[in-house]
Design an enzyme around this catalytic site. Structure first.
Site, PDB file in Angstrom:
ATOM      1  CG  HIS A 116      -2.117  -0.880   1.039  1.00 64.10           C
ATOM      2  ND1 HIS A 116      -3.317  -0.649   1.676  1.00 64.10           N
ATOM      3  CD2 HIS A 116      -2.301  -2.002   0.304  1.00 64.10           C
ATOM      4  CE1 HIS A 116      -4.191  -1.579   1.334  1.00 64.10           C
ATOM      5  NE2 HIS A 116      -3.601  -2.411   0.498  1.00 64.10           N
ATOM      6  CE1 TYR A 127      -5.659   4.466   8.117  1.00 62.72           C
ATOM      7  CE2 TYR A 127      -6.453   4.450  10.383  1.00 62.72           C
ATOM      8  CZ  TYR A 127      -5.590   3.978   9.405  1.00 62.72           C
ATOM      9  OH  TYR A 127      -4.662   3.007   9.727  1.00 62.72           O
ATOM     10  N   PRO A 175      -5.172   1.589  18.239  1.00 62.29           N
ATOM     11  CG  PRO A 175      -7.084   0.441  17.657  1.00 62.29           C
ATOM     12  CD  PRO A 175      -6.429   1.151  18.791  1.00 62.29           C
ATOM     13  CE  LYS A 212       3.428   4.125  13.241  1.00 62.90           C
ATOM     14  NZ  LYS A 212       3.916   3.594  11.965  1.00 62.90           N
ATOM     15  CE1 TYR A 258      -1.836   4.436   9.008  1.00 59.44           C
ATOM     16  CE2 TYR A 258      -0.439   3.167   7.532  1.00 59.44           C
ATOM     17  CZ  TYR A 258      -1.625   3.308   8.242  1.00 59.44           C
ATOM     18  OH  TYR A 258      -2.590   2.327   8.197  1.00 59.44           O
TER      19      TYR A 258
HETATM   20  C1  PHB Z   1      -6.647  -3.662  10.638  1.00 61.66           C
HETATM   21  O1  PHB Z   1      -6.529  -4.020   9.443  1.00 61.66           O
HETATM   22  O2  PHB Z   1      -7.146  -4.411  11.495  1.00 61.66           O
HETATM   23  C2  PHB Z   1      -6.168  -2.304  11.015  1.00 61.66           C
HETATM   24  C3  PHB Z   1      -5.550  -1.523  10.060  1.00 61.66           C
HETATM   25  C4  PHB Z   1      -5.118  -0.235  10.400  1.00 61.66           C
HETATM   26  C5  PHB Z   1      -5.302   0.225  11.674  1.00 61.66           C
HETATM   27  C6  PHB Z   1      -5.887  -0.593  12.644  1.00 61.66           C
HETATM   28  C7  PHB Z   1      -6.336  -1.868  12.302  1.00 61.66           C
HETATM   29  O3  PHB Z   1      -4.898   1.473  11.986  1.00 61.66           O
END
Ligand code: PHB
Ligand code: APR
Length: 392
Positions: free
Chosen positions: A75, A203, A295, A299, A387
């Site tokens: 990605h 997001y 989450p 990280k 990130y």
């Molecule tokens: C996930 O794919 O579970 C996931 C991805 C990004 C995040 C948190 C969880 O920031």
């Protein structure tokens, strides 16, 4: 009583403990992993799956990156959604780096398989695990297995037993400082065998709360919505979940979401937590045993990986070069990285979620910061840089 000796006793067969075991094996350092649960249980836990390049490099160094490199999804950006529109953060253009989407469960599976096929020792379903002697040069781990007492003498103990483990709890309270922030909401997550709505993660900041569109593969998706901490996962029907998710996404994305039956549904609380220091004599804490991040910044797994990267390097210096430098600097090196990841995860959580007491002024500030972020190259670069992962 079964008596055994090893060089490093690792408590916990999560990603931190297993990766440490694999890295130490590459250096010819003997380690035994003691895990309270069964291998099946450890593998059944659904966790995140965004890997920084430093984590993929550590998996490669440990000889367990093949499947990740073959099946992992590269990605080169993420999308932020607010005010009904999408805004892409281009990692490649801003940092010349990318992340790899590959489930933590898959990482754990690959590490377990490699350990088993190398006949390295892991004691699963160990009960009443106790650690001792790490402050007086005689570290040892005692536990019950199938009703038989075991004592494992060792040179060092690696506490990779997570937030609720016994290693941090075994440290005298006056020798440790802890820092914590608990967020007034949780994440309701659904895993479903449906194609992801987008090829990159979304997001979403929305009046109704945060939402995240993530994935495990081109046929398996992971979605989250911000929920109240009073909510129970079984109170949410799949239909209610999909409806709420779509309400929080721009119209054209909401229409494109493929829904389906959930194969896993759970609520996770959000917490920031750090324990200092991360070394107590011959006991070293790593991963969730020493720190928790919300989450939002993805990280958790990456911090656990870099912790054990530093620890494996320090132990290799100790055994192979008779130098204590790596071990002596372990805690400082880890905590410098941990606090930067804590700051980023707190900032991204604060920006993307609805806080009950923020009020109208608070949400206006969020909108202004989001508008500034997507309109400023330096601000987008800072997000991208954190990130994809800060350099080691
Ligand atoms: C996930 O794919 O579970 C996931 C991805 C990004 C995040 C948190 C969880 O920031
Ligand atoms: N004795 C033996 N094992 C224990 C004990 C104990 N007393 N207590 C806990 N464990 C085991 C747990 O059963 C678990 O398998 O330690 C392991 C800890 O694993 P994780 O919680 O996955 O922690 P870690 O390996 O540090 O991985 C961190 O996991 O939670 C995610 O977001 C987090 O991605 C991050 C990663």
């Amino acid at each position: 009583m079964v008596h055994r000796r090893t060089q490093v006793a690792i408590i916990g067969a999560g990603p931190a403990g297993l990766l440490l075991g694999a890295l130490l094996a590459r250096h010819g350092i003997d380690a035994v992993i003691v895990e309270q649960r069964s291998a099946e249980y450890v593998l059944s836990r659904i966790r995140a799956g965004v890997l920084e390049q430093t984590t993929v490099d550590l998996l490669r160094e440990a000889g367990v990156a093949d499947r990740c490199l073959k099946e992992g999804l590269t990605h080169e950006g993420i999308e932020l959604s607010f005010d009904g529109a999408l805004h892409r953060i281009d990692f490649r253009a801003l940092t010349d780096k990318h992340v790899t989407v590959y489930g933590q469960t898959e990482v754990t599976h690959d590490l377990m398989q490699s350990r088993a096929s190398s006949n390295l020792m892991t004691d699963y379903e160990a009960e009443s695990v106790e650690v001792s002697g790490f402050d007086c040069e005689r570290p040892a781990v005692r536990y019950l297995k199938g009703g038989v007492s075991h004592e494992l003498a060792c040179d060092f103990i690696a506490g990779c037993d997570g937030y609720h483990g016994i290693c941090r709890a075994s440290v005298p309270t006056d020798a440790i400082s802890t820092y914590e922030k608990v967020y007034p909401f949780g994440w309701l997550g659904v895993l479903a065998d449906v194609p992801p709505v987008r090829h990159e993660l979304i997001y979403a900041n929305h009046d109704r709360g945060f939402a995240l569109c993530s994935q495990r593969s081109r046929t398996r998706s992971r979605y989250y919505v911000q929920c109240s901490l009073d909510d129970q996962a079984d109170q949410w029907s799949d239909e209610a979940f999909w409806d709420e998710l779509r309400r929080r996404l721009p119209a054209e994305i909401a229409e494109a979401v493929t829904t389906g039956p959930s194969i896993e549904k759970s609520i996770a609380p959000l917490r920031s937590f750090v324990a200092e220091p991360m070394r107590f004599g011959r006991l070293f804490l790593a991963g969730d045993a020493a720190h928790i991040v919300p989450p939002t910044g993805a990280k958790g797994l990456n911090l656990a990986a870099t912790d054990v990267g530093y620890l494996a390097r320090g132990l290799a210096e100790h055994y192979l070069e008779r130098s204590s430098s790596g071990l002596d600097h372990y805690s400082t090196r880890c905590l410098s990285r941990v606090w930067k990841a804590e700051r980023f995860s707190w900032w991204f959580t604060s920006l993307m979620h609805r806080f009950p007491d923020a009020g109208a002024f608070g949400s206006r500030l969020q909108q202004a910061e989001l508008a500034y972020l997507v309109g400023s190259r330096s601000a987008s670069s800072a997000l991208a840089e954190n990130y994809v992962g800060l350099p080691l």
